[in-house]
Design a protein around this motif. Sequence first.
Motif, PDB file in Angstrom:
ATOM      1  N   ILE A 147      -3.518  19.191  -0.565  1.00  0.00           N
ATOM      2  CA  ILE A 147      -4.349  17.903  -0.473  1.00  0.00           C
ATOM      3  C   ILE A 147      -4.561  16.894  -1.507  1.00  0.00           C
ATOM      4  CG2 ILE A 147      -6.723  17.369   0.074  1.00  0.00           C
ATOM      5  CD1 ILE A 147      -6.744  20.002   1.816  1.00  0.00           C
ATOM      6  N   GLU A 148      -4.508  17.566  -2.623  1.00  0.00           N
ATOM      7  CA  GLU A 148      -4.620  16.660  -3.961  1.00  0.00           C
ATOM      8  C   GLU A 148      -3.460  15.958  -4.264  1.00  0.00           C
ATOM      9  OE1 GLU A 148      -7.633  16.440  -5.167  1.00  0.00           O
ATOM     10  OE2 GLU A 148      -8.198  18.006  -3.621  1.00  0.00           O
ATOM     11  N   VAL A 149      -2.368  16.373  -3.989  1.00  0.00           N
ATOM     12  CA  VAL A 149      -1.154  15.680  -3.896  1.00  0.00           C
ATOM     13  C   VAL A 149      -1.196  14.607  -3.131  1.00  0.00           C
ATOM     14  CG1 VAL A 149       1.463  15.466  -3.813  1.00  0.00           C
ATOM     15  CG2 VAL A 149       0.212  17.490  -4.935  1.00  0.00           C
ATOM     16  N   ILE A 150      -1.551  14.757  -2.123  1.00  0.00           N
ATOM     17  CA  ILE A 150      -1.788  13.633  -1.043  1.00  0.00           C
ATOM     18  C   ILE A 150      -2.577  12.530  -1.542  1.00  0.00           C
ATOM     19  CG2 ILE A 150      -2.376  12.965   1.300  1.00  0.00           C
ATOM     20  CD1 ILE A 150      -1.509  15.720   2.386  1.00  0.00           C
ATOM     21  N   ILE A 151      -3.950  12.972  -1.846  1.00  0.00           N
ATOM     22  CA  ILE A 151      -5.115  12.227  -2.424  1.00  0.00           C
ATOM     23  C   ILE A 151      -4.510  11.285  -3.647  1.00  0.00           C
ATOM     24  CG2 ILE A 151      -7.410  12.140  -3.396  1.00  0.00           C
ATOM     25  CD1 ILE A 151      -7.856  14.540  -1.591  1.00  0.00           C
ATOM     26  N   PHE A 152      -4.035  12.020  -4.586  1.00  0.00           N
ATOM     27  CA  PHE A 152      -3.649  11.450  -5.785  1.00  0.00           C
ATOM     28  C   PHE A 152      -2.439  10.346  -5.768  1.00  0.00           C
ATOM     29  CE2 PHE A 152      -0.242  11.036  -9.326  1.00  0.00           C
ATOM     30  CZ  PHE A 152      -1.136  10.597 -10.452  1.00  0.00           C
ATOM     31  N   SER A 153      -1.469  10.655  -4.850  1.00  0.00           N
ATOM     32  CA  SER A 153      -0.258   9.943  -4.609  1.00  0.00           C
ATOM     33  C   SER A 153      -0.736   8.595  -3.880  1.00  0.00           C
ATOM     34  CB  SER A 153       1.019  10.384  -3.801  1.00  0.00           C
ATOM     35  OG  SER A 153       0.527  10.868  -2.853  1.00  0.00           O
ATOM     36  N   THR A 154      -1.642   8.709  -2.750  1.00  0.00           N
ATOM     37  CA  THR A 154      -2.025   7.606  -2.097  1.00  0.00           C
ATOM     38  C   THR A 154      -2.874   6.678  -2.705  1.00  0.00           C
ATOM     39  OG1 THR A 154      -1.804   9.121  -0.055  1.00  0.00           O
ATOM     40  CG2 THR A 154      -3.219   6.968   0.054  1.00  0.00           C
ATOM     41  N   LEU A 155      -4.093   7.377  -3.330  1.00  0.00           N
ATOM     42  CA  LEU A 155      -4.971   6.539  -4.135  1.00  0.00           C
ATOM     43  C   LEU A 155      -4.312   5.786  -5.236  1.00  0.00           C
ATOM     44  CD1 LEU A 155      -8.393   8.155  -3.563  1.00  0.00           C
ATOM     45  CD2 LEU A 155      -7.420   6.409  -2.354  1.00  0.00           C
ATOM     46  N   SER A 156      -3.719   6.765  -6.141  1.00  0.00           N
ATOM     47  CA  SER A 156      -2.884   5.842  -7.305  1.00  0.00           C
ATOM     48  C   SER A 156      -2.086   4.568  -6.957  1.00  0.00           C
ATOM     49  CB  SER A 156      -2.343   6.967  -8.120  1.00  0.00           C
ATOM     50  OG  SER A 156      -1.155   7.330  -7.430  1.00  0.00           O
ATOM     51  N   THR A 157      -1.491   4.870  -5.871  1.00  0.00           N
ATOM     52  CA  THR A 157      -0.524   3.575  -5.272  1.00  0.00           C
ATOM     53  C   THR A 157      -1.605   2.572  -4.852  1.00  0.00           C
ATOM     54  OG1 THR A 157       1.079   4.976  -4.562  1.00  0.00           O
ATOM     55  CG2 THR A 157       0.973   2.760  -3.525  1.00  0.00           C
ATOM     56  N   LEU A 158      -2.683   2.752  -4.196  1.00  0.00           N
ATOM     57  CA  LEU A 158      -3.697   1.761  -3.658  1.00  0.00           C
ATOM     58  C   LEU A 158      -4.400   1.038  -4.758  1.00  0.00           C
ATOM     59  CD1 LEU A 158      -4.688   3.555  -0.471  1.00  0.00           C
ATOM     60  CD2 LEU A 158      -3.058   1.393  -0.414  1.00  0.00           C
ATOM     61  N   ARG A 159      -4.781   1.901  -5.809  1.00  0.00           N
ATOM     62  CA  ARG A 159      -5.778   1.324  -6.633  1.00  0.00           C
ATOM     63  C   ARG A 159      -5.149   0.743  -7.917  1.00  0.00           C
ATOM     64  NH1 ARG A 159      -8.774   7.126  -7.684  1.00  0.00           N
ATOM     65  NH2 ARG A 159     -10.603   6.807  -6.302  1.00  0.00           N
ATOM     66  N   THR A 160      -3.708   0.835  -8.038  1.00  0.00           N
ATOM     67  CA  THR A 160      -2.906  -0.143  -8.830  1.00  0.00           C
ATOM     68  C   THR A 160      -2.103  -1.181  -8.184  1.00  0.00           C
ATOM     69  OG1 THR A 160      -1.184   1.500  -8.837  1.00  0.00           O
ATOM     70  CG2 THR A 160      -2.778   1.781 -10.415  1.00  0.00           C
ATOM     71  N   LEU A 161      -2.352  -1.576  -6.817  1.00  0.00           N
ATOM     72  CA  LEU A 161      -1.691  -2.594  -6.220  1.00  0.00           C
ATOM     73  C   LEU A 161      -1.724  -4.018  -6.803  1.00  0.00           C
ATOM     74  CD1 LEU A 161      -0.192  -3.204  -3.621  1.00  0.00           C
ATOM     75  CD2 LEU A 161      -2.227  -3.381  -2.220  1.00  0.00           C
ATOM     76  N   TYR A 162      -3.041  -4.069  -7.507  1.00  0.00           N
ATOM     77  CA  TYR A 162      -3.366  -5.460  -7.912  1.00  0.00           C
ATOM     78  C   TYR A 162      -2.255  -5.622  -9.136  1.00  0.00           C
ATOM     79  CZ  TYR A 162      -5.215  -2.990 -12.163  1.00  0.00           C
ATOM     80  OH  TYR A 162      -5.452  -2.072 -12.909  1.00  0.00           O
ATOM     81  N   LEU A 163      -1.758  -4.740  -9.908  1.00  0.00           N
ATOM     82  CA  LEU A 163      -0.637  -4.837 -10.828  1.00  0.00           C
ATOM     83  C   LEU A 163       0.622  -5.358 -10.297  1.00  0.00           C
ATOM     84  CD1 LEU A 163      -0.978  -1.545 -12.670  1.00  0.00           C
ATOM     85  CD2 LEU A 163      -1.876  -3.669 -13.516  1.00  0.00           C
ATOM     86  N   TRP A 164       1.086  -4.966  -9.129  1.00  0.00           N
ATOM     87  CA  TRP A 164       2.344  -5.491  -8.550  1.00  0.00           C
ATOM     88  C   TRP A 164       2.142  -6.867  -7.570  1.00  0.00           C
ATOM     89  CZ3 TRP A 164       3.263  -5.166  -3.419  1.00  0.00           C
ATOM     90  CH2 TRP A 164       4.788  -5.484  -2.916  1.00  0.00           C
ATOM     91  N   TYR A 165       1.306  -6.778  -6.798  1.00  0.00           N
ATOM     92  CA  TYR A 165       1.092  -7.966  -5.641  1.00  0.00           C
ATOM     93  C   TYR A 165       0.779  -9.060  -6.430  1.00  0.00           C
ATOM     94  CZ  TYR A 165       0.647 -10.112  -1.529  1.00  0.00           C
ATOM     95  OH  TYR A 165       0.685 -11.082  -0.423  1.00  0.00           O
ATOM     96  N   GLY A 166       1.599  -9.997  -5.885  1.00  0.00           N
ATOM     97  CA  GLY A 166       1.540 -11.564  -6.440  1.00  0.00           C
ATOM     98  C   GLY A 166       2.537 -11.751  -7.632  1.00  0.00           C
ATOM     99  N   LYS A 167       3.297 -10.825  -7.930  1.00  0.00           N
ATOM    100  CA  LYS A 167       4.392 -10.922  -9.111  1.00  0.00           C
ATOM    101  C   LYS A 167       5.623 -11.269  -8.331  1.00  0.00           C
ATOM    102  CE  LYS A 167       2.086  -9.141 -12.841  1.00  0.00           C
ATOM    103  NZ  LYS A 167       1.015  -8.080 -13.046  1.00  0.00           N
TER     104      LYS A 167
END
Length: 189
Positions: A147-167
């Motif tokens: 469960i913690e791997v699922i949470i970490f991998s999903t939320l870390s991707t979603l929380r940092t989307l702003y770093l990538w999107y728009g570039k």
Amino acid sequence: MKPTDRKTEIITIAAQLFKEKGYSAVTMRDMAQAMNIKAASLYNHIKSKQEILVLIIIEIAEEFTSTMLQIVNSDETTIQKLEKVIQLHIDITLRNPDALACLNNDWMHLADKELTYFIKMREEYEENFRTIIKQGIANHEIKNLNIEVIIFSTLSTLRTLYLWYGKKKSPNAEVLKSNMIEVLLNGII
């Protein structure tokens, strides 16, 4: 209380500056200069840089928390709930990437009471996400992985989307949503 137009402008510019330089490096003078006004004029609309930080971070954190609560308490399937969580992150990223960057990077600069409130919201959000994952595993809707791997991998991707999107050549919003849902829920193989 809804901020005035000028206050909204101050908040928007501050979020951009916080994203570029980090909260600690930005001064009231920097904000005033970016708005083409005198620093003293800012104080007609806000009390301090800390007030701006609170307005930026707490508003988004409350939106995440209240929407997550609605999602976790809905009668939808786990997959539908996870799709809505992904959509929530994408919608906020597209609407206000600078404020999201501030939430992710500068939350630790909140004063005591607001910091405690933010941490409580973040923990509730993650616990609600954990509940969705546990229900999905129990109902055999998703794989029985850590469960913690699922949470970490999903939320870390979603929380940092702003770093990538728009570039570079980012996809449009609809392609982004459908592809992110597909990749995060079904993987690439």
